[in-house]
Design a protein around this motif. Sequence first.
Motif, PDB file in Angstrom:
ATOM      1  N   ALA A 188       0.804  -1.220   0.000  1.00 46.72           N
ATOM      2  CA  ALA A 188       0.000   0.000   0.000  1.00 46.72           C
ATOM      3  C   ALA A 188       0.839   1.272   0.000  1.00 46.72           C
ATOM      4  O   ALA A 188       0.291   2.368  -0.106  1.00 46.72           O
ATOM      5  CB  ALA A 188      -0.931  -0.001   1.218  1.00 46.72           C
ATOM      6  N   VAL A 189       2.172   1.142   0.126  1.00 46.10           N
ATOM      7  CA  VAL A 189       3.024   2.333   0.149  1.00 46.10           C
ATOM      8  C   VAL A 189       4.012   2.294  -1.015  1.00 46.10           C
ATOM      9  O   VAL A 189       4.294   1.237  -1.578  1.00 46.10           O
ATOM     10  CB  VAL A 189       3.805   2.449   1.477  1.00 46.10           C
ATOM     11  N   GLU A 190       4.521   3.471  -1.334  1.00 44.85           N
ATOM     12  CA  GLU A 190       5.567   3.595  -2.353  1.00 44.85           C
ATOM     13  C   GLU A 190       6.863   4.000  -1.673  1.00 44.85           C
ATOM     14  O   GLU A 190       6.914   5.024  -0.992  1.00 44.85           O
ATOM     15  CB  GLU A 190       5.167   4.633  -3.407  1.00 44.85           C
ATOM     16  N   GLN A 191       7.874   3.178  -1.818  1.00 45.36           N
ATOM     17  CA  GLN A 191       9.191   3.476  -1.259  1.00 45.36           C
ATOM     18  C   GLN A 191      10.228   2.721  -2.082  1.00 45.36           C
ATOM     19  O   GLN A 191       9.911   1.776  -2.792  1.00 45.36           O
ATOM     20  CB  GLN A 191       9.247   3.071   0.229  1.00 45.36           C
ATOM     21  N   ASP A 192      11.466   3.182  -2.021  1.00 39.87           N
ATOM     22  CA  ASP A 192      12.511   2.570  -2.845  1.00 39.87           C
ATOM     23  C   ASP A 192      13.647   2.002  -1.982  1.00 39.87           C
ATOM     24  O   ASP A 192      14.766   1.828  -2.466  1.00 39.87           O
ATOM     25  CB  ASP A 192      13.062   3.578  -3.855  1.00 39.87           C
ATOM     26  N   VAL A 193      13.346   1.692  -0.727  1.00 40.49           N
ATOM     27  CA  VAL A 193      14.362   1.146   0.166  1.00 40.49           C
ATOM     28  C   VAL A 193      14.560  -0.340  -0.079  1.00 40.49           C
ATOM     29  O   VAL A 193      15.684  -0.843  -0.123  1.00 40.49           O
ATOM     30  CB  VAL A 193      13.978   1.415   1.639  1.00 40.49           C
ATOM     31  N   ILE A 194      13.473  -1.065  -0.242  1.00 44.74           N
ATOM     32  CA  ILE A 194      13.540  -2.506  -0.481  1.00 44.74           C
ATOM     33  C   ILE A 194      12.353  -2.907  -1.341  1.00 44.74           C
ATOM     34  O   ILE A 194      11.233  -2.424  -1.131  1.00 44.74           O
ATOM     35  CB  ILE A 194      13.555  -3.302   0.849  1.00 44.74           C
ATOM     36  N   SER A 195      12.582  -3.766  -2.318  1.00 42.44           N
ATOM     37  CA  SER A 195      11.506  -4.201  -3.195  1.00 42.44           C
ATOM     38  C   SER A 195      10.619  -5.206  -2.475  1.00 42.44           C
ATOM     39  O   SER A 195      11.027  -5.827  -1.482  1.00 42.44           O
ATOM     40  CB  SER A 195      12.076  -4.847  -4.460  1.00 42.44           C
ATOM     41  N   PHE A 196       9.410  -5.369  -2.979  1.00 37.77           N
ATOM     42  CA  PHE A 196       8.521  -6.362  -2.376  1.00 37.77           C
ATOM     43  C   PHE A 196       9.125  -7.756  -2.503  1.00 37.77           C
ATOM     44  O   PHE A 196       9.027  -8.565  -1.579  1.00 37.77           O
ATOM     45  CB  PHE A 196       7.136  -6.339  -3.023  1.00 37.77           C
ATOM     46  N   GLU A 197       9.749  -8.031  -3.630  1.00 38.48           N
ATOM     47  CA  GLU A 197      10.330  -9.356  -3.840  1.00 38.48           C
ATOM     48  C   GLU A 197      11.420  -9.662  -2.808  1.00 38.48           C
ATOM     49  O   GLU A 197      11.478 -10.766  -2.250  1.00 38.48           O
ATOM     50  CB  GLU A 197      10.898  -9.470  -5.257  1.00 38.48           C
ATOM     51  N   ASP A 198      12.289  -8.667  -2.547  1.00 37.69           N
ATOM     52  CA  ASP A 198      13.347  -8.877  -1.563  1.00 37.69           C
ATOM     53  C   ASP A 198      12.769  -8.973  -0.150  1.00 37.69           C
ATOM     54  O   ASP A 198      13.234  -9.766   0.674  1.00 37.69           O
ATOM     55  CB  ASP A 198      14.369  -7.743  -1.635  1.00 37.69           C
ATOM     56  N   TYR A 199      11.776  -8.135   0.130  1.00 37.57           N
ATOM     57  CA  TYR A 199      11.105  -8.225   1.425  1.00 37.57           C
ATOM     58  C   TYR A 199      10.483  -9.595   1.625  1.00 37.57           C
ATOM     59  O   TYR A 199      10.665 -10.239   2.658  1.00 37.57           O
ATOM     60  CB  TYR A 199      10.022  -7.141   1.542  1.00 37.57           C
ATOM     61  N   TRP A 200       9.754 -10.051   0.624  1.00 36.01           N
ATOM     62  CA  TRP A 200       9.020 -11.315   0.734  1.00 36.01           C
ATOM     63  C   TRP A 200       9.974 -12.505   0.851  1.00 36.01           C
ATOM     64  O   TRP A 200       9.671 -13.494   1.533  1.00 36.01           O
ATOM     65  CB  TRP A 200       8.086 -11.483  -0.457  1.00 36.01           C
ATOM     66  N   ALA A 201      11.125 -12.404   0.199  1.00 39.29           N
ATOM     67  CA  ALA A 201      12.105 -13.495   0.276  1.00 39.29           C
ATOM     68  C   ALA A 201      12.590 -13.688   1.713  1.00 39.29           C
ATOM     69  O   ALA A 201      12.760 -14.830   2.179  1.00 39.29           O
ATOM     70  CB  ALA A 201      13.285 -13.206  -0.646  1.00 39.29           C
ATOM     71  N   ILE A 202      12.800 -12.578   2.422  1.00 38.83           N
ATOM     72  CA  ILE A 202      13.236 -12.700   3.816  1.00 38.83           C
ATOM     73  C   ILE A 202      12.060 -13.050   4.717  1.00 38.83           C
ATOM     74  O   ILE A 202      12.175 -13.899   5.609  1.00 38.83           O
ATOM     75  CB  ILE A 202      13.914 -11.399   4.289  1.00 38.83           C
ATOM     76  N   GLU A 203      10.928 -12.420   4.490  1.00 38.89           N
ATOM     77  CA  GLU A 203       9.742 -12.693   5.314  1.00 38.89           C
ATOM     78  C   GLU A 203       9.392 -14.181   5.298  1.00 38.89           C
ATOM     79  O   GLU A 203       9.008 -14.759   6.324  1.00 38.89           O
ATOM     80  CB  GLU A 203       8.554 -11.871   4.803  1.00 38.89           C
TER      81      GLU A 203
END
Length: 258
Positions: free
Chosen positions: A213-228
């Motif tokens: 729901a947010v726009e940011q360029d710190v970490i991609s959803f793919e990279d976030y989801w891989a760690i999550e």
Amino acid sequence: MAEDYSDHLLALVEHDLLPSSYEAVFVAGSVVQGWGNTGSDIDIYVICDEAPSGVVSAHRVGLQPDAVAVSQLTTNDHKLDIEYWQDGQVDQLLDKVSWKEFYSSDVSGDRLSWPELRLLERVDHAVPLAGAGWLERRREQTRSTAIRSLMVSRALNYTTLFIEDAIGQLESGDVESAVLSARLAFGNVIDALLAGEGKYGQSGKWRARRFRAVEQDVISFEDYWAIETMQDFQPDEPAIWVRRVVTTCRQIARQVVV
């Protein structure tokens, strides 16, 4: 087309769950945000001086009065969770997250109870059933408080604590605990990042939804989801994953603005 929740107000009237006098009634929660499912409850907030006489359950809060009356109602289509807040309690809650309090006291956020935090996070997306002016006024007041910065600070504090735990546990050979601490550190640093973008929340089950729901360029959803979801975790070499996650947490934390 916006969802019509007016039938829920009628249901409260029909079951004597709406006081004769009130300032506002609104719905909030996952269903209103479009995140709900067939088993999701409808969360209803009633702002009134006194809950109906038949309501006997309550949530404890750090306000005066120190309880929020709660009730439940199951209709043909939904289960309704109803909370009865006094207008004065909302005043006190907003004072708790004022900038004055943020700069002069503990900013961990832990002195806010679960019902208090939940109300603050829900006001922004709530849909009024009655008293739209009250809701809009409170929405603007909430946006002018330090709640965003407080939630960022709280999540960053926990990130630091869990990073320290993970490192210490690795050094002592307690690798399993280090893995769990690294996961907790990552969840908190993502919560800090999202809170910094105005999307704060308590429940980890909605973290992915908040992320999208947010726009940011710190970490991609793919990279976030891989760690999550621990996609790169190797059971035979857990320490490698822990160190990588700790490094990622530190990198993200440095880019979060309180």
